[in-house]
Design a protein around this motif. Structure first.
Motif, mmCIF file in Angstrom:
data_model
loop_
_atom_site.group_PDB
_atom_site.id
_atom_site.type_symbol
_atom_site.label_atom_id
_atom_site.label_comp_id
_atom_site.label_asym_id
_atom_site.label_seq_id
_atom_site.Cartn_x
_atom_site.Cartn_y
_atom_site.Cartn_z
ATOM 1 N N ILE C 138 0.841 -1.204 0.000
ATOM 2 C CA ILE C 138 0.000 0.000 0.000
ATOM 3 C C ILE C 138 0.875 1.252 0.000
ATOM 4 O O ILE C 138 0.657 2.197 -0.756
ATOM 5 N N GLU C 139 1.912 1.237 0.862
ATOM 6 C CA GLU C 139 2.774 2.423 0.918
ATOM 7 C C GLU C 139 3.553 2.634 -0.380
ATOM 8 O O GLU C 139 3.724 3.759 -0.841
ATOM 9 N N ALA C 140 4.011 1.511 -0.984
ATOM 10 C CA ALA C 140 4.793 1.638 -2.224
ATOM 11 C C ALA C 140 3.893 2.172 -3.341
ATOM 12 O O ALA C 140 4.306 3.039 -4.118
ATOM 13 N N VAL C 141 2.655 1.668 -3.414
ATOM 14 C CA VAL C 141 1.731 2.155 -4.440
ATOM 15 C C VAL C 141 1.452 3.644 -4.213
ATOM 16 O O VAL C 141 1.482 4.451 -5.148
ATOM 17 N N GLY C 142 1.207 4.016 -2.946
ATOM 18 C CA GLY C 142 0.958 5.429 -2.630
ATOM 19 C C GLY C 142 2.131 6.308 -3.041
ATOM 20 O O GLY C 142 1.951 7.393 -3.591
ATOM 21 N N GLY C 143 3.351 5.808 -2.797
ATOM 22 C CA GLY C 143 4.545 6.562 -3.173
ATOM 23 C C GLY C 143 4.630 6.739 -4.684
ATOM 24 O O GLY C 143 4.928 7.832 -5.175
ATOM 25 N N ARG C 144 4.351 5.659 -5.442
ATOM 26 C CA ARG C 144 4.408 5.775 -6.906
ATOM 27 C C ARG C 144 3.343 6.742 -7.425
ATOM 28 O O ARG C 144 3.595 7.524 -8.342
ATOM 29 N N HIS C 145 2.149 6.685 -6.818
ATOM 30 C CA HIS C 145 1.103 7.630 -7.222
ATOM 31 C C HIS C 145 1.554 9.067 -7.019
ATOM 32 O O HIS C 145 1.327 9.930 -7.848
ATOM 33 N N LYS C 146 2.190 9.310 -5.859
ATOM 34 C CA LYS C 146 2.623 10.680 -5.559
ATOM 35 C C LYS C 146 3.626 11.175 -6.579
ATOM 36 O O LYS C 146 3.625 12.340 -6.963
ATOM 37 N N GLU C 147 4.530 10.267 -7.018
ATOM 38 C CA GLU C 147 5.537 10.703 -7.986
ATOM 39 C C GLU C 147 4.892 11.004 -9.336
ATOM 40 O O GLU C 147 5.328 11.916 -10.036
ATOM 41 N N CYS C 148 3.846 10.238 -9.687
ATOM 42 C CA CYS C 148 3.136 10.524 -10.940
ATOM 43 C C CYS C 148 2.445 11.889 -10.835
ATOM 44 O O CYS C 148 2.510 12.715 -11.745
ATOM 45 N N GLU D 220 17.339 6.574 -3.616
ATOM 46 C CA GLU D 220 18.469 6.045 -2.848
ATOM 47 C C GLU D 220 18.011 5.568 -1.467
ATOM 48 O O GLU D 220 18.457 4.530 -0.979
ATOM 49 N N LEU D 221 17.103 6.323 -0.855
ATOM 50 C CA LEU D 221 16.639 5.933 0.476
ATOM 51 C C LEU D 221 15.798 4.663 0.400
ATOM 52 O O LEU D 221 15.839 3.826 1.298
ATOM 53 N N LEU D 222 15.038 4.517 -0.693
ATOM 54 C CA LEU D 222 14.243 3.307 -0.869
ATOM 55 C C LEU D 222 15.158 2.089 -0.979
ATOM 56 O O LEU D 222 14.920 1.043 -0.356
ATOM 57 N N VAL D 223 16.240 2.238 -1.767
ATOM 58 C CA VAL D 223 17.195 1.143 -1.903
ATOM 59 C C VAL D 223 17.787 0.792 -0.540
ATOM 60 O O VAL D 223 17.885 -0.382 -0.174
ATOM 61 N N LYS D 224 18.140 1.823 0.236
ATOM 62 C CA LYS D 224 18.718 1.576 1.560
ATOM 63 C C LYS D 224 17.702 0.874 2.462
ATOM 64 O O LYS D 224 18.047 0.002 3.238
ATOM 65 N N GLU D 225 16.436 1.278 2.343
ATOM 66 C CA GLU D 225 15.375 0.651 3.144
ATOM 67 C C GLU D 225 15.249 -0.833 2.788
ATOM 68 O O GLU D 225 15.123 -1.681 3.675
ATOM 69 N N ILE D 226 15.309 -1.130 1.477
ATOM 70 C CA ILE D 226 15.231 -2.523 1.035
ATOM 71 C C ILE D 226 16.404 -3.317 1.616
ATOM 72 O O ILE D 226 16.236 -4.427 2.137
ATOM 73 N N ILE D 227 17.611 -2.713 1.544
ATOM 74 C CA ILE D 227 18.783 -3.407 2.075
ATOM 75 C C ILE D 227 18.628 -3.647 3.576
ATOM 76 O O ILE D 227 18.881 -4.741 4.083
ATOM 77 N N ASN D 248 10.300 -7.592 -2.848
ATOM 78 C CA ASN D 248 9.694 -7.309 -4.151
ATOM 79 C C ASN D 248 8.523 -6.329 -4.036
ATOM 80 O O ASN D 248 8.201 -5.623 -4.985
ATOM 81 N N THR D 249 7.891 -6.335 -2.855
ATOM 82 C CA THR D 249 6.754 -5.437 -2.671
ATOM 83 C C THR D 249 7.131 -3.981 -2.918
ATOM 84 O O THR D 249 6.296 -3.175 -3.311
ATOM 85 N N TYR D 250 8.409 -3.641 -2.702
ATOM 86 C CA TYR D 250 8.834 -2.259 -2.926
ATOM 87 C C TYR D 250 8.910 -1.896 -4.404
ATOM 88 O O TYR D 250 8.959 -0.730 -4.766
#
Lengths: 264, 264, 264, 264, 264
Positions: C138-148, D220-227, D248-250
């Protein structure tokens, strides 16, 4: 009474009048104050601003506006360090003689929020209920302060727009009657007076008063927070020295009374 | 019905008309209202503003707009202190005769959110489920209010831009046909009427109505919060005096009914 | 397909053309549409706006822009109450016959997020892992929406600036060649067309489309939130009636299907 | 290297030049580029903008500005799905042969944040310390990114103001020397060039570059969060399939590598 | 002393003077600095800005303004990496010889916040009280910094408005006395000087100084945060190497002193 707000407003207007006469004498033509007084623009800017507040808030809030303004002018700042001393001496009493011993002291306290908190502690109300009620009170007070501030914000924000509306009314009238070229200058000047009023009302009156209100609110909530933590510490029977140290942390270093002098 | 919004709008427009005639008589030329009525600018500013709302929101929201406006004009404020009394008397009943005793009273309650909460308590729904459902409802209502407010915000925010668009259309037309110098003044005046409309629609109508909606929403959510805490207190069998004290904390001090009178 | 956005855009432009012809006929001179078409200004405002988006985002996001616009025009709203019914009937099945019984139903579900959640429940994934994965999604989708949305925001925010740049280019050219006084009016008119384009692109196109995208995103995330809570309820073996009541809370009262009809 | 930013800037300036020549040829008078080059305005807008940054930040930050700009032009995006594969294969190794088995692989890892995390896991650092250190690092990096972005924000925000200052300087000079009416046009044109520069610097250069920086930082922060989540999962000995699903959810659905192919 | 702010201001004003003379020589007419000096506008913009601050804040805050400005000019940045070394060596001492062993070292520490923390640890204050007091101190300091910054923000935000007020005063005076056409140019120039002052005060002085204050505040709070975490680690008897690694995380990689050299 903190005279800063009154002084700020008076000095600000004095500066404007002085600047005006300086500029007028510089130009050689002198200044007739009448050039700067335009009743329709006053009606549009001040009256319009007030009606926007009236539209924006419930009626009972609107009638609070004079009280809010008075509060900004005539607030008395709390003496935070005295209040901390009171809480520390109550803590000492409660630790020595029990919570009930504070009952006689409650009448001497001036701050109603402190009275409420200490009374609940005396009544044996459990800590979580005290914390819950006092925390809700702090939030409710903060919410009411924000709604009061909003009235000044609204008036400040729409000031320039009403100045522009007054100017537009004047310009449209002028442009519709361009018969007399000699009247263009003075009509234009009169139209611009509206813009001037809007800028002055917003930037010299409403916005700084809203800022001041935010400051006062912040200070009042800080005092209430200190009282809340003090009462909870007293109720829990904490060491008065620790309570003092904790509460002093809220003060800037210079206003703190050292633990040493107190203990002496 | 809270007449503040209607009064604010009416008085605001009255002030504008008075200012106009004062300014007109001052200039000597008088005012012809016709100078201030420009159908294409009305179409551009009001129509344009509405189409922006239409573009911005799903269709079903757009059709809610008249209902939202009606709500702003004809809302009835909740009587919060009466509601607290009701909750306290329900708490007394529940404490004396058990939660089921409230069943007969549910029909007399007017606020549907209170009905829902008390009914769940009567039905023996566990506290965390009641809290969860009521909390979700409060958040969902708050979210819907925000989306309604957004429609007025959008219209308020783009008002000045549409005023400018109307003025630009007029200016470009005028500048393209500069044959008749006598027409420049009136054409310019007419073009400026668009800017006037935009400023008025945004600052005297849409923005204050959006603010009012935010106030009403805030108040409704506060009432729901009070009910939520009251129902949870009743369900937990808390002391009615403690419930009363907690709920009264949400009220400004003057509106509180003292525990003493109640207990008497 | 929700026609609001398309309708809003079409009606908005229609209003502008009508206002233009009304104003033109009023002035007596008529309107030549050619006065309002200025290729360099189109290049500067639309092209400039697009290059700002290109500068602002990674390349792969830029190429998503047409898809984002299509989504705004041709989105299909989810039928939330049907989805709640599905979740409730899955909950009934899971309660009667165990979580594995839902396996056959998974294929019939259309919403991929619901498929993912139910599949994990069927696979015996622990509740905290399901919650964690679905929440992250949910958070990742919300983040992608915001960037769009940001792409449209950027274009909307810089629209007026590019309109001003186009106007400045025209004005500077004009002021540098003041030989022919007759050309001043039309040149000025042409320069102002740039400002008009910028105001229209920002206020009638980009900003409302960005708002619409925010609405769609909000709705999609709400649906996902409902599914998340439904799946967690199913996995925990909650009473289907309680699940229904909880999920219905997210809907406005009118769209809720009463528990009574369902139970019947 | 992501060419979007460079391309956006180049195409944006190309559009401006083309628009200029189109507009110039349309007016018949042609364009002399010299009309648009005004050294004092360049000094005021670019130099002024840079001195505001210098005033706003500590000296060591100011000297980072060229590096920040280079990073915007020449960043290499991380290959997130490859990184997830690496983490999953490390998780498999750690599950089969213990955490120490990863020691030989650490050298092959390119991302220094992943190296740090895996090394701590190999060293037997407790999970909460690893989480604490990696979380602090993410926040500290995010904070440093924000301060870098602020420099471009400051320059973008004050661009139009410096353009206006340049124009005002020119206008005041011109108005003080109105002897030659023929010079008014070109002087006015030159003054407006300052406004043009300010609008271009802010809207075509600084603001989109600041937006791009925000995007890069977010990624970059997303990548760090995944790591971080991957390392914590590895340290806890989670099932590699579950780790893969969580990480993968990210990713947006299209970039995910299905568990099926991986497992095969 | 960090010379960036002083340098930024000086270079900024130098650029403005150079731009002015370049533009003046270009126009051929030369520049008389007198054209740009307008005492009433200075009074209105600088004096007006100061009175707004006076209206906005309690008197005692207003008198802090010079100290705040001095702090921006003459701050000494903390040497964070040295501070971390001190904390690590205190941690080693405390681990070897007990918390009391640090007593002799307290006198050598310069940072008063570190002294306070270490002293509490030496005094045997429980960890949660230390954390509570130090955390409250950090928040209180942050709050005071924000209120100081607000003064510069207020002045920066109303700068352009006061510039406009000064210009309006000049314009209205001029328009009321249009007798001498030759005076229009210089009067208009003088009026525009007000706008220039407002733009310069806001954009070259107040806003960047407020930004700088925010940077300094951020840095000071970061240092306090590092000290807080260091003291809590020392009090808990954590491994000095782990403390070092944790605290180093707050630094950008280049400023970190590797654990290897330290351990050697």
């Amino acid at each position: 009474m903190d005279i800063a707000t009154v002084a700020g407003l008076l000095v600000g207007f004095a500066f404007m009048v002085i600047a005006l006469f300086l500029a007028g004498s510089h130009g050689g033509g002198g200044v007739s104050i009448g050039q700067f007084i335009d009743p329709p623009a006053i009606l549009m800017v001040v009256g319009g601003g007030l009606t926007v507040v009236l539209t924006s808030v419930p009626l009972k809030f609107f009638f609070k506006l004079p009280k809010v303004v008075m509060k900004i002018f005539f607030n008395k700042p709390e003496h935070v360090s005295e209040m901390i001393e009171q809480l520390v001496s109550l803590a000492e009493m409660a630790r020595k003689d029990g919570l009930l011993a504070m009952e006689n002291k409650v009448r001497d306290l001036k701050n109603p929020f402190m009275v409420m908190g200490i009374q609940m502690a005396v009544d044996g109300t459990p800590a979580e209920v005290i914390g819950d009620i006092m925390r809700t009170e702090i939030e409710a007070v903060g919410g009411r302060h924000k709604e009061c501030k909003k009235m000044l914000d609204v008036m400040g924000r729409c000031g320039p727009a009403f100045g522009m509306i007054a100017t537009l009314l004047g310009l449209i009238l002028m442009l519709g009657n361009l018969d007399d070229p000699d009247a263009i200058g003075p009509s234009m000047a009169m139209a611009l007076v509206g813009t001037l009023y809007g800028a002055v009302m917003a930037n010299m009156v409403c916005i700084p008063m809203a800022e001041k209100l935010a400051f006062l609110s912040h200070e009042e909530l800080l005092v209430k927070e200190i009282i809340l933590r003090g009462v909870l510490g007293i109720q829990a029977g904490d060491n008065p020295r620790v309570i003092e140290q904790k509460l002093n942390t809220y003060l800037p270093p210079k206003q703190r009374k050292g633990a040493h002098e107190e203990a002496a």
